[in-house]
Design a protein around this motif. Structure first.
Motif, PDB file in Angstrom:
ATOM      1  N   MET A 131     -13.704  -9.095   1.483  1.00 62.06           N
ATOM      2  CA  MET A 131     -12.586  -8.929   0.572  1.00 62.06           C
ATOM      3  C   MET A 131     -11.407  -9.743   1.092  1.00 62.06           C
ATOM      4  O   MET A 131     -11.095  -9.728   2.279  1.00 62.06           O
ATOM      5  N   SER A 132     -10.750 -10.460   0.233  1.00 59.29           N
ATOM      6  CA  SER A 132      -9.673 -11.343   0.654  1.00 59.29           C
ATOM      7  C   SER A 132      -8.518 -10.543   1.241  1.00 59.29           C
ATOM      8  O   SER A 132      -8.001  -9.613   0.620  1.00 59.29           O
ATOM      9  N   ARG A 133      -8.104 -10.890   2.467  1.00 54.80           N
ATOM     10  CA  ARG A 133      -6.981 -10.226   3.123  1.00 54.80           C
ATOM     11  C   ARG A 133      -5.685 -10.430   2.347  1.00 54.80           C
ATOM     12  O   ARG A 133      -4.831  -9.548   2.281  1.00 54.80           O
ATOM     13  N   LEU A 134      -5.538 -11.609   1.756  1.00 54.25           N
ATOM     14  CA  LEU A 134      -4.330 -11.904   0.996  1.00 54.25           C
ATOM     15  C   LEU A 134      -4.237 -11.022  -0.242  1.00 54.25           C
ATOM     16  O   LEU A 134      -3.161 -10.504  -0.579  1.00 54.25           O
ATOM     17  N   VAL A 135      -5.357 -10.814  -0.923  1.00 54.25           N
ATOM     18  CA  VAL A 135      -5.368  -9.951  -2.106  1.00 54.25           C
ATOM     19  C   VAL A 135      -5.037  -8.508  -1.718  1.00 54.25           C
ATOM     20  O   VAL A 135      -4.246  -7.827  -2.388  1.00 54.25           O
ATOM     21  N   LEU A 136      -5.629  -8.041  -0.613  1.00 57.38           N
ATOM     22  CA  LEU A 136      -5.344  -6.682  -0.143  1.00 57.38           C
ATOM     23  C   LEU A 136      -3.872  -6.506   0.204  1.00 57.38           C
ATOM     24  O   LEU A 136      -3.261  -5.490  -0.108  1.00 57.38           O
ATOM     25  N   THR A 137      -3.310  -7.514   0.857  1.00 55.68           N
ATOM     26  CA  THR A 137      -1.894  -7.444   1.227  1.00 55.68           C
ATOM     27  C   THR A 137      -1.020  -7.388  -0.019  1.00 55.68           C
ATOM     28  O   THR A 137      -0.082  -6.587  -0.095  1.00 55.68           O
ATOM     29  N   GLY A 138      -1.336  -8.224  -0.988  1.00 50.31           N
ATOM     30  CA  GLY A 138      -0.568  -8.209  -2.234  1.00 50.31           C
ATOM     31  C   GLY A 138      -0.684  -6.883  -2.960  1.00 50.31           C
ATOM     32  O   GLY A 138       0.313  -6.350  -3.456  1.00 50.31           O
ATOM     33  N   MET A 139      -1.904  -6.334  -3.006  1.00 48.05           N
ATOM     34  CA  MET A 139      -2.091  -5.036  -3.664  1.00 48.05           C
ATOM     35  C   MET A 139      -1.301  -3.935  -2.966  1.00 48.05           C
ATOM     36  O   MET A 139      -0.677  -3.087  -3.610  1.00 48.05           O
ATOM     37  N   ASN A 140      -1.307  -3.956  -1.636  1.00 46.01           N
ATOM     38  CA  ASN A 140      -0.578  -2.939  -0.889  1.00 46.01           C
ATOM     39  C   ASN A 140       0.921  -3.041  -1.135  1.00 46.01           C
ATOM     40  O   ASN A 140       1.602  -2.030  -1.330  1.00 46.01           O
ATOM     41  N   LEU A 141       1.455  -4.255  -1.120  1.00 47.84           N
ATOM     42  CA  LEU A 141       2.894  -4.434  -1.331  1.00 47.84           C
ATOM     43  C   LEU A 141       3.310  -4.004  -2.738  1.00 47.84           C
ATOM     44  O   LEU A 141       4.355  -3.370  -2.922  1.00 47.84           O
ATOM     45  N   VAL A 142       2.491  -4.346  -3.712  1.00 40.36           N
ATOM     46  CA  VAL A 142       2.794  -3.916  -5.085  1.00 40.36           C
ATOM     47  C   VAL A 142       2.723  -2.400  -5.200  1.00 40.36           C
ATOM     48  O   VAL A 142       3.596  -1.757  -5.800  1.00 40.36           O
ATOM     49  N   ALA A 143       1.697  -1.808  -4.590  1.00 36.27           N
ATOM     50  CA  ALA A 143       1.518  -0.359  -4.681  1.00 36.27           C
ATOM     51  C   ALA A 143       2.652   0.394  -4.011  1.00 36.27           C
ATOM     52  O   ALA A 143       3.207   1.340  -4.577  1.00 36.27           O
ATOM     53  N   VAL A 144       3.019   0.003  -2.786  1.00 39.13           N
ATOM     54  CA  VAL A 144       4.098   0.716  -2.103  1.00 39.13           C
ATOM     55  C   VAL A 144       5.437   0.442  -2.783  1.00 39.13           C
ATOM     56  O   VAL A 144       6.326   1.300  -2.804  1.00 39.13           O
ATOM     57  N   GLY A 145       5.583  -0.735  -3.375  1.00 37.47           N
ATOM     58  CA  GLY A 145       6.803  -1.011  -4.148  1.00 37.47           C
ATOM     59  C   GLY A 145       6.929  -0.093  -5.346  1.00 37.47           C
ATOM     60  O   GLY A 145       8.011   0.442  -5.630  1.00 37.47           O
ATOM     61  N   LEU A 146       5.829   0.112  -6.041  1.00 35.32           N
ATOM     62  CA  LEU A 146       5.836   1.046  -7.172  1.00 35.32           C
ATOM     63  C   LEU A 146       6.095   2.473  -6.711  1.00 35.32           C
ATOM     64  O   LEU A 146       6.880   3.211  -7.324  1.00 35.32           O
ATOM     65  N   LEU A 147       5.436   2.866  -5.617  1.00 39.37           N
ATOM     66  CA  LEU A 147       5.612   4.222  -5.100  1.00 39.37           C
ATOM     67  C   LEU A 147       7.070   4.495  -4.731  1.00 39.37           C
ATOM     68  O   LEU A 147       7.626   5.540  -5.081  1.00 39.37           O
ATOM     69  N   VAL A 148       7.689   3.544  -4.053  1.00 40.10           N
ATOM     70  CA  VAL A 148       9.041   3.764  -3.537  1.00 40.10           C
ATOM     71  C   VAL A 148      10.108   3.487  -4.589  1.00 40.10           C
ATOM     72  O   VAL A 148      10.998   4.317  -4.811  1.00 40.10           O
ATOM     73  N   PHE A 149      10.040   2.319  -5.240  1.00 31.20           N
ATOM     74  CA  PHE A 149      11.139   1.896  -6.113  1.00 31.20           C
ATOM     75  C   PHE A 149      10.986   2.319  -7.572  1.00 31.20           C
ATOM     76  O   PHE A 149      11.976   2.364  -8.305  1.00 31.20           O
ATOM     77  N   ALA A 150       9.756   2.630  -8.002  1.00 30.15           N
ATOM     78  CA  ALA A 150       9.571   3.084  -9.383  1.00 30.15           C
ATOM     79  C   ALA A 150       9.430   4.598  -9.478  1.00 30.15           C
ATOM     80  O   ALA A 150       9.773   5.180 -10.503  1.00 30.15           O
TER      81      ALA A 150
END
Length: 197
Positions: free
Chosen positions: A1-20
């Motif tokens: 699994m692409s590390r870059l894709v995982l990193t992007g998914m994590n950043l988007v997810a935690v951004g939604l969790l915290v800021f949305a």
């Protein structure tokens, strides 16, 4: 699994969790920093240490150790604990899952959906909890419940006497109650509340 894709998914997810989800509902800036730091830190450590042999053990170990350290450092409300564990879970999920990207995406979406629904302001919005300081000593459960219902204008479901001070003539109680359905959107604040949780 692409590390870059995982990193992007994590950043988007935690951004939604915290800021949305978290910050618009609770407005506590210090925990925004904590949730972001814990998530990204756990993600970085888990990514660098993950392997097929240590994945599951490492995940559980990180989860347990960081939980103990973080939860002992300050008092958190229960909804803040839930966001904290969600940030941890999102950080561990990708690097240590060993599954397809679609499984990680589905589990990430599940965590976010549960937090969205579980912490929604309209869910069980009539139910409240207060720690109150009453300016009288009341030890009889029936009289205490009646007094609280009169003060709150609500139905008391449970009350726990935390402290009785006979010198200052006060009673500290932890009360769980629900407001009537016809009550206005603004919660009626009890006049004798010393601390609210």
């Amino acid at each position: 699994m692409s590390r870059l894709v995982l990193t992007g998914m994590n950043l988007v997810a935690v951004g939604l969790l915290v800021f949305a989800l978290y910050f618009p509902r609770h407005r506590r800036r210090d925990l925004v920093v904590a949730y972001l730091g814990v998530n990204v830190g756990v993600f970085a450590v888990a990514s660098s240490l993950s392997s097929g042999t240590v994945g599951a053990g490492l995940g559980l170990g990180l989860f347990g150790v960081l939980s103990i350290i973080r939860l002992r450092s300050t008092e958190l409300d229960q909804h803040e604990v839930a966001y904290y564990f969600s940030a941890l879970a999102l950080g561990i999920l990708g690097p240590l899952s060993g599954t397809s990207i679609w499984t990680v995406a589905g589990l990430t979406a599940l965590i976010l959906a549960v937090m969205y629904v579980g912490d929604h302001p309209r869910l069980l919005r009539r139910y409240r909890r207060h720690v109150m300081v009453l300016d009288t000593v009341l030890t009889d459960p029936v009289a205490l419940t009646a007094h609280l219902e009169q003060q709150l204008g609500a139905r008391v479901h449970a009350v726990n006497v935390e402290r009785v001070d006979l010198v200052n003539d006060t009673t500290v109680v932890d009360v769980r109650y629900s407001r009537p359905k016809a009550a206005s959107g603004a919660a009626r604040q009890p006049a004798e509340t010393g601390a609210t949780r």
